[in-house]
Design a protein around this motif. Structure first.
Motif, PDB file in Angstrom:
ATOM      1  N   UNK A   1      -5.037   8.126   1.273  1.00 33.04           N
ATOM      2  CA  UNK A   1      -4.184   7.037   1.748  1.00 33.04           C
ATOM      3  C   UNK A   1      -4.326   6.806   3.248  1.00 33.04           C
ATOM      4  N   UNK A   2      -4.560   7.846   4.018  1.00 35.62           N
ATOM      5  CA  UNK A   2      -4.656   7.648   5.475  1.00 35.62           C
ATOM      6  C   UNK A   2      -5.840   6.742   5.851  1.00 35.62           C
ATOM      7  N   UNK A   3      -7.055   7.037   5.403  1.00 40.35           N
ATOM      8  CA  UNK A   3      -8.154   6.123   5.744  1.00 40.35           C
ATOM      9  C   UNK A   3      -7.982   4.737   5.133  1.00 40.35           C
ATOM     10  N   UNK A   4      -7.331   4.653   3.987  1.00 42.94           N
ATOM     11  CA  UNK A   4      -7.078   3.331   3.383  1.00 42.94           C
ATOM     12  C   UNK A   4      -6.110   2.534   4.247  1.00 42.94           C
ATOM     13  N   UNK A   5      -5.065   3.187   4.732  1.00 44.44           N
ATOM     14  CA  UNK A   5      -4.121   2.513   5.637  1.00 44.44           C
ATOM     15  C   UNK A   5      -4.840   2.050   6.902  1.00 44.44           C
TER      16      UNK A   5
ATOM     17  N   UNK B   1       0.838  -1.198   0.000  1.00 43.30           N
ATOM     18  CA  UNK B   1       0.000   0.000   0.000  1.00 43.30           C
ATOM     19  C   UNK B   1       0.876   1.252   0.000  1.00 43.30           C
ATOM     20  N   UNK B   2       2.041   1.187   0.638  1.00 47.51           N
ATOM     21  CA  UNK B   2       2.955   2.332   0.646  1.00 47.51           C
ATOM     22  C   UNK B   2       3.414   2.666  -0.767  1.00 47.51           C
ATOM     23  N   UNK B   3       3.832   1.641  -1.521  1.00 50.73           N
ATOM     24  CA  UNK B   3       4.271   1.876  -2.892  1.00 50.73           C
ATOM     25  C   UNK B   3       3.109   2.344  -3.762  1.00 50.73           C
ATOM     26  N   UNK B   4       1.916   1.761  -3.545  1.00 56.33           N
ATOM     27  CA  UNK B   4       0.762   2.128  -4.351  1.00 56.33           C
ATOM     28  C   UNK B   4       0.365   3.593  -4.150  1.00 56.33           C
ATOM     29  N   UNK B   5       0.531   4.110  -2.940  1.00 55.20           N
ATOM     30  CA  UNK B   5       0.143   5.491  -2.625  1.00 55.20           C
ATOM     31  C   UNK B   5       1.370   6.401  -2.481  1.00 55.20           C
ATOM     32  N   UNK B   6       2.513   6.009  -3.034  1.00 53.96           N
ATOM     33  CA  UNK B   6       3.753   6.736  -2.752  1.00 53.96           C
ATOM     34  C   UNK B   6       3.672   8.204  -3.171  1.00 53.96           C
TER      35      UNK B   6
END
Length: 426
Positions: free
Chosen positions: A188-192, A51-56
């Motif tokens: 990205x925050x709510x997705x994380x 998820x980090x790479x996807x939302x980098x």
């Protein structure tokens, strides 16, 4: 007449021995269920990891990260494996796979929740390192789980099950996390937060099932020993693993596998794009590498189980990787690049379960030291996973071409073949 009687008695004895073996090797349906659930833990791990790479891009914009800081975050998890792997394996061999997997899911789930709340590079790096602590427990806990509850004839096949879970998780990070959850939840925050919460919710299923299975079936093939956390005990286990010739060969195989996997997965879109294809086609070429990995994972280990030929499986995977990398160096169109990526991926994917399954079958290692043995492979191998992409990029900067980097990858694949040829049939 006497000879016929002897022959019949011999046949009867053979059938009795086969029946005894089948009885000893009988596997309960709940053991299969536990490995499928284990694959779910790997899926969640990889979905949270990538998820980090996807939302980098939005993360970098939101936190004001430089390209160097972004690269450090992407590489933080595999790099953390280098110093941490061996310790993680030693702990898992003492607390057992079921408990270790539960603790690990809890750690990376909490880490993901913390990552969703970080506001600067230092906080994101610290929580990503914490995430890596949990990640190691899944990477080494699942091979130990399979080794503890399945006979050797099924190790490759059952390793395939949880590795397919990891591929599904990687795909989910982009196809579900970035494409669906991100827009639906608002960033990205709510997705994380959602992904971290999903990992913690998984424990509500894993913990009762694992406890029930442990009480009812234990570890029929060993693995949950009574080794203490004393310094002498730890030193003895490390020495047994480090000194074994077959383990040294598997470290070479594992290093080559991670060198190829990380390098090709990271650079294939750019490499394909340098041949003049559109970004969409370049992404398809990279996707075919992942498809090849899945094909190799599904095909090679079960065939290896059926034939009882681990060495031949490693060599065949190495040759496929060599052929794919060499083809990538010379093909000039998208179709050829896609075919080469598919072949290379089949070799990388096929050897992935084997490096996790073979240590269990080594004399003096077995289920009891499976986690330690696999952790050694990754502790050294992740150096290849880190330096491989670095060398491909650095050599391209120096020469303006991908050919030197591909030559390095081809040498790595040849090292896998050479080490495989020297492996004994276990």
């Amino acid at each position: 007449m006497v000879d016929d009687d002897v022959g019949r008695e011999s046949d009867d004895a053979s059938r009795e021995r086969a029946a005894d073996t089948d009885a000893v090797d009988a596997v309960t349906p709940s053991s299969y269920l536990l490995v499928v659930l284990g694959a779910g833990s790997y899926l969640l791990l990889m979905a949270n990891w990538f998820a980090l790479a996807a939302f980098l891009d939005p993360i970098a914009d939101g936190l004001g990260l430089s390209d160097t800081q972004s690269g450090a975050l992407v590489g933080a998890v595999p790099l953390t494996y280098v110093p941490l792997s061996l310790l993680s394996g030693l702990v898992l061999d003492r607390i057992g796979a079921r408990r270790g997997i539960a603790i690990s899911v809890g750690i990376f789930g909490v880490a993901q929740l913390l990552r969703s709340a970080t506001g600067d590079f230092a906080g994101m790096l610290a929580t990503t390192v914490l995430f890596a602590v949990g990640a190691t427990g899944i990477t080494f806990g699942l091979p130990k789980l399979v080794a503890s509850i399945f006979p050797s004839r099924l190790l490759g096949t059952m390793s395939t099950v949880y590795i397919l879970g990891s591929y599904a998780g990687t795909a989910a990070a982009y196809s579900v996390g970035r494409a669906i959850l991100g827009p639906a939840l608002g960033g990205w925050r709510p997705t994380f937060r959602a992904l971290g919460a999903a990992a913690l919710a998984f424990l509500a299923v894993w913990v009762p099932v694992a406890l029930w299975h442990g009480r009812r079936h234990g570890t029929p093939y060993g693995g949950d020993g009574e080794s203490a956390f004393s310094l002498a005990s730890l030193r003895t286990d490390v020495a047994r693993v480090f000194s074994h010739r077959v383990m040294r060969l598997l470290v070479v195989v594992g290093t080559a596998y991670l060198l190829l996997g990380h390098s090709l997965q990271g650079w294939l879109p750019t490499l394909a794009g340098s041949r003049g294809v559109s970004p969409e086609v370049a992404a398809t070429v990279a996707t075919l590498f992942v498809v090849g990995q899945a094909v190799g994972t599904v095909v090679v280990p079960p065939v290896s189980d059926r034939l009882g030929r681990r060495r031949d499986g490693v060599v065949a995977c190495g040759l496929a990787a060599v052929a794919g990398v060499v083809a990538l160096a010379f093909v000039g169109d998208a179709v050829g690049a896609g075919a080469a990526a598919l072949v290379a991926g089949s070799g990388v994917g096929g050897v992935s379960p084997l490096v996790r399954a073979i240590p269990t079958e080594i004399e003096d290692i077995g289920p009891a030291l499976t986690a330690t043995a696999v952790s050694l492979i990754f502790a050294v191998g992740e150096l290849g996973g880190f330096f491989g992409p670095f060398l491909v990029g650095g050599l391209r900067d120096l020469t303006g071409s991908f050919l030197p980097g591909l030559a390095v990858l081809a040498v790595g694949a040849l090292a896998m073949v050479a080490a495989g040829l020297r492996l004994p049939e276990i």
